[in-house]
Each structure stands twice: as C-alpha cells, then as structure tokens.
Motif scaffolding. Structure first.
Motif, PDB file in Angstrom:
ATOM      1  N   THR A  48       0.794  -1.221   0.000  1.00  0.00           N
ATOM      2  CA  THR A  48       0.000   0.000   0.000  1.00  0.00           C
ATOM      3  C   THR A  48       0.830   1.275   0.000  1.00  0.00           C
ATOM      4  OG1 THR A  48      -0.165  -0.037   2.410  1.00  0.00           O
ATOM      5  CG2 THR A  48      -1.930  -1.110   1.184  1.00  0.00           C
ATOM      6  N   ASP A  49       2.123   1.181   0.381  1.00  0.00           N
ATOM      7  CA  ASP A  49       2.904   2.408   0.501  1.00  0.00           C
ATOM      8  C   ASP A  49       4.139   2.468  -0.381  1.00  0.00           C
ATOM      9  OD1 ASP A  49       4.614   0.621   1.716  1.00  0.00           O
ATOM     10  OD2 ASP A  49       4.351   1.443   3.726  1.00  0.00           O
ATOM     11  N   GLY A  50       4.381   1.435  -1.183  1.00  0.00           N
ATOM     12  CA  GLY A  50       5.466   1.512  -2.150  1.00  0.00           C
ATOM     13  C   GLY A  50       6.751   0.848  -1.776  1.00  0.00           C
ATOM     14  N   TYR A  51       6.794   0.200  -0.647  1.00  0.00           N
ATOM     15  CA  TYR A  51       8.059  -0.422  -0.274  1.00  0.00           C
ATOM     16  C   TYR A  51       8.139  -1.877  -0.726  1.00  0.00           C
ATOM     17  CZ  TYR A  51       8.716   3.932   2.036  1.00  0.00           C
ATOM     18  OH  TYR A  51       8.842   5.270   2.268  1.00  0.00           O
ATOM     19  N   ALA A  52       7.168  -2.318  -1.523  1.00  0.00           N
ATOM     20  CA  ALA A  52       7.153  -3.693  -2.021  1.00  0.00           C
ATOM     21  C   ALA A  52       8.154  -3.897  -3.149  1.00  0.00           C
ATOM     22  CB  ALA A  52       5.752  -4.064  -2.506  1.00  0.00           C
ATOM     23  N   HIS A  53       8.605  -2.842  -3.745  1.00  0.00           N
ATOM     24  CA  HIS A  53       9.524  -2.965  -4.879  1.00  0.00           C
ATOM     25  C   HIS A  53      10.831  -2.267  -4.547  1.00  0.00           C
ATOM     26  CE1 HIS A  53      11.217  -2.428  -8.916  1.00  0.00           C
ATOM     27  NE2 HIS A  53      10.563  -3.542  -9.172  1.00  0.00           N
TER      28      HIS A  53
END
Length: 161
Positions: A73-78
């Motif tokens: 949800t906040d962009g730290y998955a990539h």
C-alpha cells in the motif's frame, strides 16, 4: 461498490500445488500496457526469507514470522522504487484499509474453508518508460489451494515521503 474476493479452486495435494498457482493466476490476469512489461514475483519477507506465509489485513500483507508488512500500500514492495506510493482503485475497488489504530475490518480475507494465512504473489505493471503504473496481488491458501486476486491492477500514484 464493495471489494469482494472471488475464490477459485486451486490444486492442493497435486505436485504443482504451491506458490506457482498464484503466479499463474497473476500471469493470466495482468496484462502490460503497450510497450510495457509486467514483473510477477512470489512475495518474500526481507527478514524471514523465502517460503514465508502472510496474513492479510487492512489492504496489506504481513509476514507470519515477524509481522512486517510487504509494503504493497505504501510503495516499499519494490526495491527499485525510488519513491513511496499510494494506490488508487482502477476498475476494481481496493481492499478495505484501516480508518485508525485498533480497527479490524469485518471482511478480513479467508479462503472458502476459513483459513487466513496465504502465499502471496505481486505483479508490478511498468510502462514503456519504466515507470511503475499498477500493482496486483494474488493470494493462495496453502491448506486447500484456493486462489484469489486480492488487489486487481491498482494504479500507483507517487507521493511525498
């Protein structure tokens, strides 16, 4: 429109059963825009490593071993993302998010058999210029093999850190 999870039967007990099923679900569901590409990966916890399972709540996936969120949800998955993001619904609503501390949504995902721990795969849709445009998330119940598309092509919107 409410976010409804549609489960399909997986292949639990068969040799091909496992995270490969959820990868196949995303390969069939996510298409790149013209000139773009899609990366599909089985989610792994940076702390606990591969093979970890996840609980899913409030629009996010949390490692069962350490409770650290994946960062969907906040962009730290990539790891290559140089900015945090927020997700906006495309044609399908986003899963419910928490309106505040201590709130538990009544519709936490559970497979049809009632299990609430999953293998997770994430599909990242990139534009021709390399910018991340969309995120999809698939869930697979390791107990019975049930599959669902939890986040369906949510638009990625950069935001300030």
């Amino acid at each position: 429109m409410d976010h409804e999870i549609a489960w399909t039967h997986g292949t639990a007990g068969e040799p091909s059963a496992g995270p490969e099923d959820v990868l196949r679900l995303l390969r069939d569901a996510v298409r790149p825009e013209p000139g773009g590409r899609v990366e599909i990966l089985v989610a792994e916890c940076e702390t606990c490593g591969p093979g970890e399972e996840f609980e899913v709540a409030k629009g996010e996936c949390f490692c069962v071993g350490c409770c650290i969120p994946l960062g969907i949800t906040d962009g730290y998955a990539h790891p290559a993302a140089d900015y945090p993001w927020r997700l906006e619904a495309s044609e399908v609503p986003l899963p419910p998010a928490s309106p505040g501390p201590g709130f538990e949504p009544p519709d936490l995902p559970r497979c049809p058999a009632g299990h609430d721990v999953f293998h997770v795969a994430v599909a990242l849709a990139f534009a021709a210029d390399g910018a991340l445009r969309g995120v999809s998330v698939g869930l697979r119940c390791p107990e019975d093999g049930a599959l669902c598309l939890y986040v369906d092509n949510a638009r990625v919107v950069p935001c300030a850190a």
